[in-house]
Design an enzyme around this catalytic site. Structure first.
Site, mmCIF file in Angstrom:
data_model
loop_
_atom_site.group_PDB
_atom_site.id
_atom_site.type_symbol
_atom_site.label_atom_id
_atom_site.label_comp_id
_atom_site.label_asym_id
_atom_site.label_seq_id
_atom_site.Cartn_x
_atom_site.Cartn_y
_atom_site.Cartn_z
ATOM 1 C CG ASP A 1 -3.336 1.774 -7.994
ATOM 2 O OD1 ASP A 1 -3.878 2.360 -7.047
ATOM 3 O OD2 ASP A 1 -2.418 0.949 -7.858
ATOM 4 C CB ALA A 2 -7.427 5.861 -8.413
#
Length: 272
Positions: free
Chosen positions: A115-116
């Site tokens: 995820d970011a």
């Protein structure tokens, strides 16, 4: 009289020539490896350097480690920084992996996702077969994360994570957990925890730790299967070494063989 003596080209390419082209070793050293019984083709031990193979279909291994004969394949380890989306085109215009993949002539894609806000080890490749095995949880490739979390993690919490946590999408448990630092000194109020698991569920580490009362402050993936991030700095990347690639390909081939054997067994049972 042999085919070669008539001046006709026999099928395939000499094994030592293929090995040299794949970067295993020089032809002379490759011949020595073959003579020493350290090379297999499709699982069969080969000791004659004159053996000819088809690089597009035959599988070669040296000392039990798979060798990639297709030199068009590329394998990159990236230390993905926080704030980068694990996508080659983000619909919302956020920074994505193109800032790294655009550096290569090959069309690379990411194996799995981070995820970011999670940094760390991400593999970029153009090998779809390998990517499938590495990314799919059914093949059991483990990932190790180091998480900085809120609060002091106890031994009881570690046991909970290993026994299994009930989440919205089912029970999930870590393969291994250890406390690296537990809320002392400058880090008072936080803990550093290492988790290893093979699940590919979205944001699984964050959700597990939140479920036991320790929200994640920072998360880094340090290991992916046999690959270790080591000292690779954030935002940097490198080609996998021959040893690393051999280990990944061996995992991929073993998984494919196991899957094929299971399918064959199932088919035989259906026909009984």
């Amino acid at each position: 009289m042999s085919v070669e003596s008539w001046g006709e080209e026999p099928e395939g390419i000499r094994l030592q020539k293929v090995m040299a082209a794949a970067g295993v070793a020089s032809r002379r050293v490759s011949e020595q490896l073959i003579a020493e019984g350290r090379v297999t083709v499709n699982g069969e031990l080969v000791t004659e350097p004159g053996r000819r193979i088809d690089p597009e279909t035959d599988l070669v291994a040296v000392n039990g480690q798979a060798v990639q004969l297709d030199t068009s394949k590329r394998y990159i380890m990236l230390n993905k920084p926080r704030g980068i989306v694990s996508s080659l085109k983000d619909e919302n215009g956020r920074p994505d992996l193109r800032q790294f993949t655009d550096d290569f002539e090959e069309r690379l894609f990411n194996v799995g996702r981070l995820d970011a806000e999670t940094s760390g080890l991400l593999v970029l490749t153009n090998d779809g077969d390998l990517a499938h095995v590495l990314a799919h949880p059914s093949f059991g490739v483990s990932k190790t994360y180091v998480a900085k979390v809120d609060g002091a993690v106890s031994a009881q919490t570690v046991q909970k994570l290993k026994t299994g946590i009930e989440l919205d999408d089912g029970v999930i448990k870590a393969d291994a957990v250890r406390i690296l630092a537990a809320g002392s000194g400058k880090a008072e109020g936080t803990s550093l925890v290492e988790l290893t698991l093979h699940s590919g569920k979205n944001r699984i580490v964050r959700r597990m730790l939140s479920a036991v009362g320790h929200p994640v402050i920072d998360l880094v993936r340090r290991q992916f299967g046999p690959l270790h991030l080591g000292t690779l700095r954030s935002g940097a990347y490198r080609d996998l070494t021959k040893v690393e690639l051999g280990e990944l390909l061996t995992i991929s081939r073993d998984a494919a063989s196991s899957q094929a054997a299971s399918a064959q067994t199932a088919s035989a049972q259906e026909n009984e």
